[in-house]
Structures are given as structure tokens and as C-alpha cells.
Motif scaffolding. Structure first.
Motif, PDB file in Angstrom:
ATOM      1  N   GLN A  76       5.260   8.064  -8.711  1.00  0.00           N
ATOM      2  CA  GLN A  76       5.971   7.352  -7.657  1.00  0.00           C
ATOM      3  C   GLN A  76       6.349   8.387  -6.599  1.00  0.00           C
ATOM      4  O   GLN A  76       7.145   9.280  -6.872  1.00  0.00           O
ATOM      5  CB  GLN A  76       7.213   6.657  -8.230  1.00  0.00           C
ATOM      6  CG  GLN A  76       6.834   5.645  -9.312  1.00  0.00           C
ATOM      7  CD  GLN A  76       8.031   4.982  -9.939  1.00  0.00           C
ATOM      8  OE1 GLN A  76       8.593   4.075  -9.353  1.00  0.00           O
ATOM      9  NE2 GLN A  76       8.423   5.438 -11.122  1.00  0.00           N
ATOM     10  N   SER A 105      -1.908  -8.023  -3.295  1.00  0.00           N
ATOM     11  CA  SER A 105      -0.693  -7.418  -2.761  1.00  0.00           C
ATOM     12  C   SER A 105       0.474  -7.840  -3.643  1.00  0.00           C
ATOM     13  O   SER A 105       0.370  -8.787  -4.425  1.00  0.00           O
ATOM     14  CB  SER A 105      -0.459  -7.830  -1.308  1.00  0.00           C
ATOM     15  OG  SER A 105      -0.238  -9.218  -1.221  1.00  0.00           O
ATOM     16  N   THR A 112       5.971  -4.391   0.779  1.00  0.00           N
ATOM     17  CA  THR A 112       4.820  -5.177   0.353  1.00  0.00           C
ATOM     18  C   THR A 112       3.700  -4.173   0.106  1.00  0.00           C
ATOM     19  O   THR A 112       3.314  -3.424   1.006  1.00  0.00           O
ATOM     20  CB  THR A 112       4.409  -6.213   1.407  1.00  0.00           C
ATOM     21  OG1 THR A 112       5.499  -7.118   1.597  1.00  0.00           O
ATOM     22  CG2 THR A 112       3.176  -6.989   0.957  1.00  0.00           C
ATOM     23  N   TRP A 113       3.234  -4.141  -1.115  1.00  0.00           N
ATOM     24  CA  TRP A 113       2.264  -3.147  -1.566  1.00  0.00           C
ATOM     25  C   TRP A 113       0.845  -3.702  -1.508  1.00  0.00           C
ATOM     26  O   TRP A 113       0.610  -4.845  -1.882  1.00  0.00           O
ATOM     27  CB  TRP A 113       2.557  -2.761  -3.011  1.00  0.00           C
ATOM     28  CG  TRP A 113       3.898  -2.164  -3.235  1.00  0.00           C
ATOM     29  CD1 TRP A 113       5.055  -2.824  -3.542  1.00  0.00           C
ATOM     30  CD2 TRP A 113       4.238  -0.780  -3.178  1.00  0.00           C
ATOM     31  NE1 TRP A 113       6.086  -1.941  -3.675  1.00  0.00           N
ATOM     32  CE2 TRP A 113       5.617  -0.673  -3.458  1.00  0.00           C
ATOM     33  CE3 TRP A 113       3.503   0.372  -2.914  1.00  0.00           C
ATOM     34  CZ2 TRP A 113       6.269   0.552  -3.484  1.00  0.00           C
ATOM     35  CZ3 TRP A 113       4.163   1.590  -2.944  1.00  0.00           C
ATOM     36  CH2 TRP A 113       5.520   1.675  -3.228  1.00  0.00           C
ATOM     37  N   ASP A 114      -0.107  -2.879  -1.068  1.00  0.00           N
ATOM     38  CA  ASP A 114      -1.528  -3.181  -1.231  1.00  0.00           C
ATOM     39  C   ASP A 114      -1.943  -2.584  -2.564  1.00  0.00           C
ATOM     40  O   ASP A 114      -1.641  -1.413  -2.850  1.00  0.00           O
ATOM     41  CB  ASP A 114      -2.366  -2.559  -0.105  1.00  0.00           C
ATOM     42  CG  ASP A 114      -2.179  -3.284   1.217  1.00  0.00           C
ATOM     43  OD1 ASP A 114      -1.939  -4.515   1.190  1.00  0.00           O
ATOM     44  OD2 ASP A 114      -2.260  -2.623   2.267  1.00  0.00           O
ATOM     45  N   ALA A 135      -0.956   1.549  -5.772  1.00  0.00           N
ATOM     46  CA  ALA A 135      -0.269   0.700  -4.807  1.00  0.00           C
ATOM     47  C   ALA A 135       0.171   1.574  -3.641  1.00  0.00           C
ATOM     48  O   ALA A 135       0.695   2.666  -3.843  1.00  0.00           O
ATOM     49  CB  ALA A 135       0.934   0.026  -5.453  1.00  0.00           C
ATOM     50  N   LEU A 136      -0.075   1.085  -2.437  1.00  0.00           N
ATOM     51  CA  LEU A 136       0.282   1.827  -1.230  1.00  0.00           C
ATOM     52  C   LEU A 136       1.095   0.932  -0.300  1.00  0.00           C
ATOM     53  O   LEU A 136       0.799  -0.267  -0.160  1.00  0.00           O
ATOM     54  CB  LEU A 136      -0.980   2.292  -0.497  1.00  0.00           C
ATOM     55  CG  LEU A 136      -1.895   3.233  -1.280  1.00  0.00           C
ATOM     56  CD1 LEU A 136      -3.225   3.397  -0.561  1.00  0.00           C
ATOM     57  CD2 LEU A 136      -1.215   4.587  -1.467  1.00  0.00           C
ATOM     58  N   ALA A 137       2.101   1.528   0.334  1.00  0.00           N
ATOM     59  CA  ALA A 137       2.929   0.796   1.296  1.00  0.00           C
ATOM     60  C   ALA A 137       3.364   1.764   2.383  1.00  0.00           C
ATOM     61  O   ALA A 137       3.453   2.975   2.162  1.00  0.00           O
ATOM     62  CB  ALA A 137       4.146   0.181   0.611  1.00  0.00           C
ATOM     63  N   TYR A 144       4.352   5.288   0.997  1.00  0.00           N
ATOM     64  CA  TYR A 144       4.742   5.267  -0.403  1.00  0.00           C
ATOM     65  C   TYR A 144       3.532   4.990  -1.284  1.00  0.00           C
ATOM     66  O   TYR A 144       2.642   4.232  -0.902  1.00  0.00           O
ATOM     67  CB  TYR A 144       5.822   4.201  -0.633  1.00  0.00           C
ATOM     68  CG  TYR A 144       7.048   4.466   0.202  1.00  0.00           C
ATOM     69  CD1 TYR A 144       8.088   5.232  -0.297  1.00  0.00           C
ATOM     70  CD2 TYR A 144       7.140   3.993   1.507  1.00  0.00           C
ATOM     71  CE1 TYR A 144       9.208   5.504   0.474  1.00  0.00           C
ATOM     72  CE2 TYR A 144       8.250   4.260   2.287  1.00  0.00           C
ATOM     73  CZ  TYR A 144       9.276   5.013   1.770  1.00  0.00           C
ATOM     74  OH  TYR A 144      10.375   5.300   2.531  1.00  0.00           O
ATOM     75  N   LEU A 170       6.696  -1.252  -9.037  1.00  0.00           N
ATOM     76  CA  LEU A 170       6.452  -1.772  -7.688  1.00  0.00           C
ATOM     77  C   LEU A 170       7.673  -2.483  -7.140  1.00  0.00           C
ATOM     78  O   LEU A 170       8.045  -2.320  -5.972  1.00  0.00           O
ATOM     79  CB  LEU A 170       5.272  -2.745  -7.673  1.00  0.00           C
ATOM     80  CG  LEU A 170       3.896  -2.168  -7.951  1.00  0.00           C
ATOM     81  CD1 LEU A 170       2.881  -3.297  -8.080  1.00  0.00           C
ATOM     82  CD2 LEU A 170       3.492  -1.203  -6.876  1.00  0.00           C
TER      83      LEU A 170
END
Length: 177
Positions: A76, A105, A112-114, A135-137, A144, A170
């Protein structure tokens, strides 16, 4: 001395009170204790499974999360860079040339994460193939990343358990502000 003792007791109480447990997915019995973590330098807070070892800042290795199987690594991180630069760092540490299309997502408490799911090799680990749930945001001042790294065969056997840990991470990752 009394002041330091009181601070220690209060910190311990805060840890106990903010720990929570995640029920396992349908069909599985038990729970996983989730403990809060704070990383002031990255300005983030979230949760990690109880009993995991902190390998480096923002990274825990859970050797006993899945009995009799390989370790699970949960990362993280926050970086004060645009999302494209963070993606370049991810690609540089794997054998991927590009990220695939997102698998979906997820709306967490702050972002909101992809979501991405790939099998790849990590450049620092050698030729071992791993399952990478990523997961990317992007926030106002940082990007993140949450990544869960497992062996592909461990993921296939324990999909529901691993998705539960990943989903709680997440949902919980937020800036400290």
C-alpha cells in the motif's frame, strides 16, 4: 515517565479499539483480524492482516495467511507523482510492457480504484511468475497503489480469501489528513 506510560497505554487502547475483523467470504468459516496502519511519510492509513511482517514501509508479508501455501505480499503506497509516472514505476518493476485494460473499478472510502489482475514476473525476484492484483487511484496531491502478490496456484485455491483482504485494503486506504 508517567506521561510516556500513559501515551503507551492510550496507543495500545487505540490499536485494540480500531482493529476489526473481516468475515471470510461465503462458504468459508472464520475471520481475519485487520489492524490499522499509518505511514506518516506517505500520508496514508489503512488496514493490514494481523500477524503479517512489515517488510518495508507500506509493504507486509503474510507468511501464514494461507496455511500450507506461499506468502502473500500486500503493498500500500502513495507517491507525490502523476498516475502515469506511478504506472511507469510498476511496469519497470515487472516484465509487463503495458498494463492491460482494467478488470473493473472499486469505490473505497477515499478513492475510486482501477483494478488490474495479471500474471507477471517481478524483476527483483527472478524468473518466478506471480499473480499481481493491482489497484491504482489518483488523488489531489498524490497517486496511490495497492498490490497483492501471490503465487498463481495459491490465488486459484484461495480466491475468495484473497479478494476479501484486497477489498478491505481498497476500502480502507485514505490520506491521513
Amino acid at each position: 515517565m508517567k506521561k510516556h506510560w500513559l501515551a503507551g497505554v492510550l496507543a495500545g487502547l487505540l490499536l485494540v479499539l480500531t482493529a476489526c475483523s473481516a468475515s471470510l467470504p461465503e462458504g468459508q468459516s472464520g475471520s481475519i483480524a485487520l489492524l490499522p496502519f499509518f505511514h506518516e511519510e506517505m500520508d496514508i492509513r489503512g488496514v493490514v492482516p494481523h500477524g503479517c511482517n512489515h517488510a518495508q514501509p507500506g509493504t507486509v508479508e503474510c507468511a501464514d495467511l494461507i496455511s500450507g501455501q506461499g506468502p502473500v505480499v500486500l503493498v500500500q503506497q502513495a507517491a507525490p507523482v502523476p498516475l502515469d509516472e506511478l504506472i511507469d514505476l510498476v511496469l519497470a518493476s515487472t516484465t509487463l510492457e503495458l498494463l492491460p485494460e482494467p478488470t473493473g473499478s472499486y469505490k473505497g472510502a477515499a478513492f475510486t480504484w482501477d483494478l488490474y489482475a495479471v500474471e507477471t514476473q517481478l524483476k527483483d525476484v527472478g524468473s518466478m511468475t506471480v499473480r499481481l492484483d493491482l489497484a491504482l487511484a489518483e488523488g489531489d496531491s498524490a497517486s496511490y497503489l495497492i498490490a497483492m502478490v501471490t503465487l498463481p496456484e495459491d490465488y486459484e485455491v484461495n480466491t475468495a480469501l484473497l479478494e476479501t483482504v484486497f477489498t478491505h485494503a481498497l476500502y480502507s486506504l485514505t490520506p491521513l489528513e
